[in-house]
Design an enzyme around this catalytic site. Structure first.
Site, short mmCIF file in Angstrom:
data_model
loop_
_atom_site.label_atom_id
_atom_site.label_comp_id
_atom_site.label_asym_id
_atom_site.label_seq_id
_atom_site.Cartn_x
_atom_site.Cartn_y
_atom_site.Cartn_z
N GLY A 64 0.83 -1.22 0.00
CA GLY A 64 0.00 0.00 0.00
C GLY A 64 0.85 1.25 0.00
O GLY A 64 2.00 1.26 -0.46
N ILE A 65 0.27 2.31 0.57
CA ILE A 65 0.88 3.63 0.53
C ILE A 65 1.60 3.93 1.85
O ILE A 65 1.24 3.35 2.87
CB ILE A 65 -0.23 4.68 0.25
N GLY A 66 2.61 4.77 1.86
CA GLY A 66 3.17 5.27 3.11
C GLY A 66 4.60 4.87 3.36
O GLY A 66 5.26 4.23 2.55
N ALA A 67 5.06 5.26 4.55
CA ALA A 67 6.46 5.08 4.92
C ALA A 67 6.83 3.61 5.10
O ALA A 67 7.91 3.18 4.69
CB ALA A 67 6.74 5.85 6.22
N MET A 68 5.93 2.84 5.71
CA MET A 68 6.27 1.45 6.01
C MET A 68 6.46 0.63 4.72
O MET A 68 7.48 -0.04 4.56
CB MET A 68 5.19 0.88 6.93
N GLY A 104 -8.88 -1.15 -0.59
CA GLY A 104 -8.70 -2.54 -0.99
C GLY A 104 -8.20 -3.42 0.14
O GLY A 104 -7.78 -4.56 -0.09
N GLU A 112 -3.05 -3.62 -5.93
CA GLU A 112 -4.02 -2.58 -6.29
C GLU A 112 -3.28 -1.33 -6.73
O GLU A 112 -3.49 -0.80 -7.80
CB GLU A 112 -4.86 -2.30 -5.04
N LEU A 168 -5.06 1.59 11.71
CA LEU A 168 -4.99 2.62 12.75
C LEU A 168 -5.05 1.99 14.13
O LEU A 168 -4.29 2.36 15.03
CB LEU A 168 -6.16 3.61 12.61
C1 LIG Z 1 -3.41 3.05 -1.38
C2 LIG Z 1 -3.25 1.90 -0.47
O1 LIG Z 1 -2.87 2.01 0.66
S1 LIG Z 1 -3.67 0.39 -1.05
C3 LIG Z 1 -3.80 -0.58 0.40
C4 LIG Z 1 -5.15 -1.01 0.74
N1 LIG Z 1 -5.94 0.03 1.37
C5 LIG Z 1 -5.96 0.26 2.69
O2 LIG Z 1 -5.27 -0.39 3.46
C6 LIG Z 1 -6.92 1.36 3.14
C7 LIG Z 1 -6.88 1.63 4.60
N2 LIG Z 1 -5.59 2.11 5.04
C8 LIG Z 1 -5.21 3.42 4.97
O3 LIG Z 1 -5.91 4.27 4.46
C9 LIG Z 1 -3.87 3.81 5.55
O4 LIG Z 1 -2.99 2.73 5.42
C10 LIG Z 1 -3.98 4.24 7.07
C11 LIG Z 1 -4.91 5.43 7.19
C12 LIG Z 1 -4.45 3.10 7.93
C13 LIG Z 1 -2.57 4.63 7.54
O5 LIG Z 1 -2.05 5.55 6.64
P1 LIG Z 1 -0.81 6.47 7.04
O6 LIG Z 1 -0.58 7.38 5.90
O7 LIG Z 1 0.31 5.63 7.49
O8 LIG Z 1 -1.46 7.22 8.26
P2 LIG Z 1 -0.91 8.40 9.12
O9 LIG Z 1 -0.12 7.87 10.26
O10 LIG Z 1 -0.28 9.43 8.25
O11 LIG Z 1 -2.27 8.98 9.73
C14 LIG Z 1 -3.32 9.42 8.91
C15 LIG Z 1 -4.25 10.26 9.78
O12 LIG Z 1 -4.81 9.44 10.81
C16 LIG Z 1 -4.53 9.98 12.09
N3 LIG Z 1 -4.27 8.83 12.98
C17 LIG Z 1 -3.35 7.87 12.80
N4 LIG Z 1 -3.44 6.97 13.80
C18 LIG Z 1 -4.43 7.35 14.60
C19 LIG Z 1 -5.01 6.82 15.79
N5 LIG Z 1 -4.59 5.69 16.33
N6 LIG Z 1 -6.03 7.51 16.36
C20 LIG Z 1 -6.46 8.65 15.82
N7 LIG Z 1 -5.98 9.20 14.67
C21 LIG Z 1 -4.97 8.55 14.08
C22 LIG Z 1 -3.31 10.85 11.87
O13 LIG Z 1 -3.22 11.89 12.83
C23 LIG Z 1 -3.57 11.42 10.47
O14 LIG Z 1 -4.54 12.45 10.50
P3 LIG Z 1 -4.17 13.95 10.00
O15 LIG Z 1 -3.76 13.82 8.57
O16 LIG Z 1 -5.40 14.73 10.16
O17 LIG Z 1 -3.03 14.39 10.88
C1 LIG Z 2 -9.57 3.16 -2.66
C2 LIG Z 2 -8.15 3.00 -2.99
C3 LIG Z 2 -7.14 3.24 -1.95
C4 LIG Z 2 -6.94 2.16 -0.97
O1 LIG Z 2 -7.21 0.99 -1.17
O2 LIG Z 2 -6.45 2.47 0.12
#
Ligand SMILES: CC(=O)SCCNC(=O)CCNC(=O)[C@H](O)C(C)(C)COP(=O)(O)OP(=O)(O)OC[C@H]1O[C@@H](n2cnc3c(N)ncnc32)[C@H](O)[C@@H]1OP(=O)(O)O
Ligand SMILES: CCCC(=O)O
Length: 441
Positions: free
Chosen positions: A219-223, A342, A244, A319
């Site tokens: 997916g997206i992000g630092a990890m 996804g 995806e 999260l």
């Molecule tokens: C595009 C793809 O990823 S494809 C992969 C399949 N899709 C998915 O997994 C979708 C669901 N997952 C996601 O959307 C992401 O992976 C996330 C949101 C779980 C993590 O994404 P990251 O970019 O690492 O999150 P990040 O740490 O930057 O936090 C995002 C926001 O959530 C908030 N947040 C993070 N953890 C918490 C928590 N435990 N409680 C409250 N808020 C939180 C942060 O403050 C930030 O908000 P802000 O922008 O208003 O400051």
């Molecule tokens: C909806 C596409 C992005 C995601 O799966 O996180």
């Protein structure tokens, strides 16, 4: 058909093109980098002149002009299928709504008429000599949106990479109602995420699970970025990609000689993805690259297609997770943060792949803006928090303190395993909660 004549008869200014949109219309934007930036800006100028135009968007790169232009929401109502950071801000300002989306079902919502759309606006490549406009880096559910729309308006951009498709990667001039030549803005690039020590520790655990011939989803992000760098410096070979999102990490891993896509059972030799998002390095890599195939999301994210390849590995972030094993990746209480996307598709699909694994990764705690440390492993999800993965679906969970497998474990075994990878500061407290919640040996 004389394609040039057809092109010229449809060519108009952005201002004339958005005039085709009427009060009360549902307007769909292309997804991610197929977002029609020029047309969005032009449509926003109609604030106060039209009423109740509802916009659907997915992965808008930046702030949607229609949402900013109309804080009262009289002319436009902006809806997002998946919140970006900018969508979160707009939502906090009450000018954006979330539409729940199980990503692989996206095309179905249009095909089954769960929703209707009047006008589809999207960004494509310029027309080729056979009259086709390529969808570029965003296949997603574009074809379903086009088929459902009464009118289709495209803005062409010379900087959009030309991406070969498994299927449904283009639109023909005969299907287009209006063409706008944009200012050819540069493709949006994601900033390089900073990798923390915790990302690095989690990445090391994740990479230890990958074998020669594994098929990856990242997916997206630092990890994921940290994972990409570690794989690129490993001896892993013959990795495959069925994902995806295609991200920069895949280019690094490929250039290090770790990806051949030859061990795949389906789409052998091909990188399979539904959208690409990253930096110019990625866009240059996929441009006219015959080893990359974009498909609609109901192909890339379909259980059967994910599971078709052996040793499919899903690597996604969350999260929070509670002691029952329920995962939230999209909200914290009633604050909506992202979307299901996804995650559920790949968690389910990879578990069904022979030798496959689905990994949910999260740091064990976060530090709030006020400096308070908060455990991400919680007794239960707070009221209002959305469950992205029900507990029955969750397979491996990884924090910087280790990796556990929840499949087949009793409620007590799950809670105990989760507590073992929680931040040490919270372990006793979580154990007390478990007992109070009648989760016991
Ligand atoms: C595009 C793809 O990823 S494809 C992969 C399949 N899709 C998915 O997994 C979708 C669901 N997952 C996601 O959307 C992401 O992976 C996330 C949101 C779980 C993590 O994404 P990251 O970019 O690492 O999150 P990040 O740490 O930057 O936090 C995002 C926001 O959530 C908030 N947040 C993070 N953890 C918490 C928590 N435990 N409680 C409250 N808020 C939180 C942060 O403050 C930030 O908000 P802000 O922008 O208003 O400051
Ligand atoms: C909806 C596409 C992005 C995601 O799966 O996180």
């Amino acid at each position: 058909m004389d394609y040039d004549r057809a092109y010229n008869s449809r060519l108009m200014t952005a201002s004339d093109a958005v005039d085709l949109i009427k009060s009360g219309n549902w307007v769909d934007y292309g997804c991610f980098l197929a977002t029609p930036i020029t047309l969005d800006r032009e449509l926003a100028k109609r604030a106060g002149q039209i009423e109740d135009v509802k916009v659907r968007s997915l992965g808008f790169p930046g702030l949607a002009a229609v949402a900013k232009a109309d804080p009262e929401g009289r002319s436009f109502r902006y809806n997002s299928w998946h919140f970006t950071g900018a969508d979160r801000k707009l939502h906090d300002q009450k000018v954006c709504n979330y539409i729940p989306l199980l990503y692989h079902e996206g095309p179905g919502y249009y095909e089954k008429h769960d929703i209707t759309t009047d006008v589809m606006l999207l960004r494509t490549t310029p027309m080729d000599h056979k009259g086709f406009f390529n969808f570029g880096v965003s296949n997603s559910f574009t074809r379903a949106q086009i088929s459902a729309a009464k009118q289709v308006i495209i803005e062409i951009n010379e900087n959009m990479p030309y991406c070969y498709g498994g299927n449904e990667e283009q639109i023909h001039i005969s299907e287009v109602d209006a063409i706008v030549e944009s200012n050819h803005e540069e493709m949006f690039c994601l900033p390089e995420p900073a990798i923390s020590d915790i990302d690095q520790q989690i990445a090391e655990i994740v990479v230890s699970q990958i074998e020669n011939g594994s098929c990856l989803q990242l997916g997206i992000g630092a990890m994921p970025n940290a994972i990409g760098k570690l794989i690129a410096s490993s001896n892993l070979r013959d990795l495959g990609v069925h994902t995806e999102m295609l991200c920069d990490s895949f280019v690094d891993i490929y250039e290090a000689g770790c990806i051949s896509n030859r061990g795949k059972k389906q789409d052998v030799g091909k990188f399979v993805y539904t959208f690409a998002l990253g930096s110019k390095k990625l866009y240059d890599f996929i441009d006219h690259n015959p080893s990359c195939s974009s498909y609609p999301v109901d192909y890339t994210n379909h259980l059967n297609n994910i599971a078709a390849n052996d040793k499919a590995i899903a690597i996604n972030n969350a999260l929070e997770i509670d002691l029952f094993g329920q995962v939230s990746s999209e909200s914290s209480g009633t604050r909506h943060i992202s979307g299901t996307g996804g995650q559920l598709d790949y968690t389910y699909g990879c578990y069904h792949s022979r030798g496959g694994k689905a990994l949910i990764c999260l740091s064990s705690s976060v530090v709030d803006r006020d400096g308070t440390r908060k455990s991400r492993i919680r007794p239960f999800l707070e009221p209002g928090t959305i469950t992205t993965l029900p507990r029955v679906m969750v397979n491996y969970v990884v924090t910087e303190y280790g990796m556990i497998n929840l499949k087949g474990k009793s409620t007590w075994e799950r809670a105990k395993a989760l507590i073992s990878i929680a931040h040490p500061e919270f372990r006793d407290e979580l154990m007390e909660h478990a007992k109070r919640m009648n989760i016991h040996m």
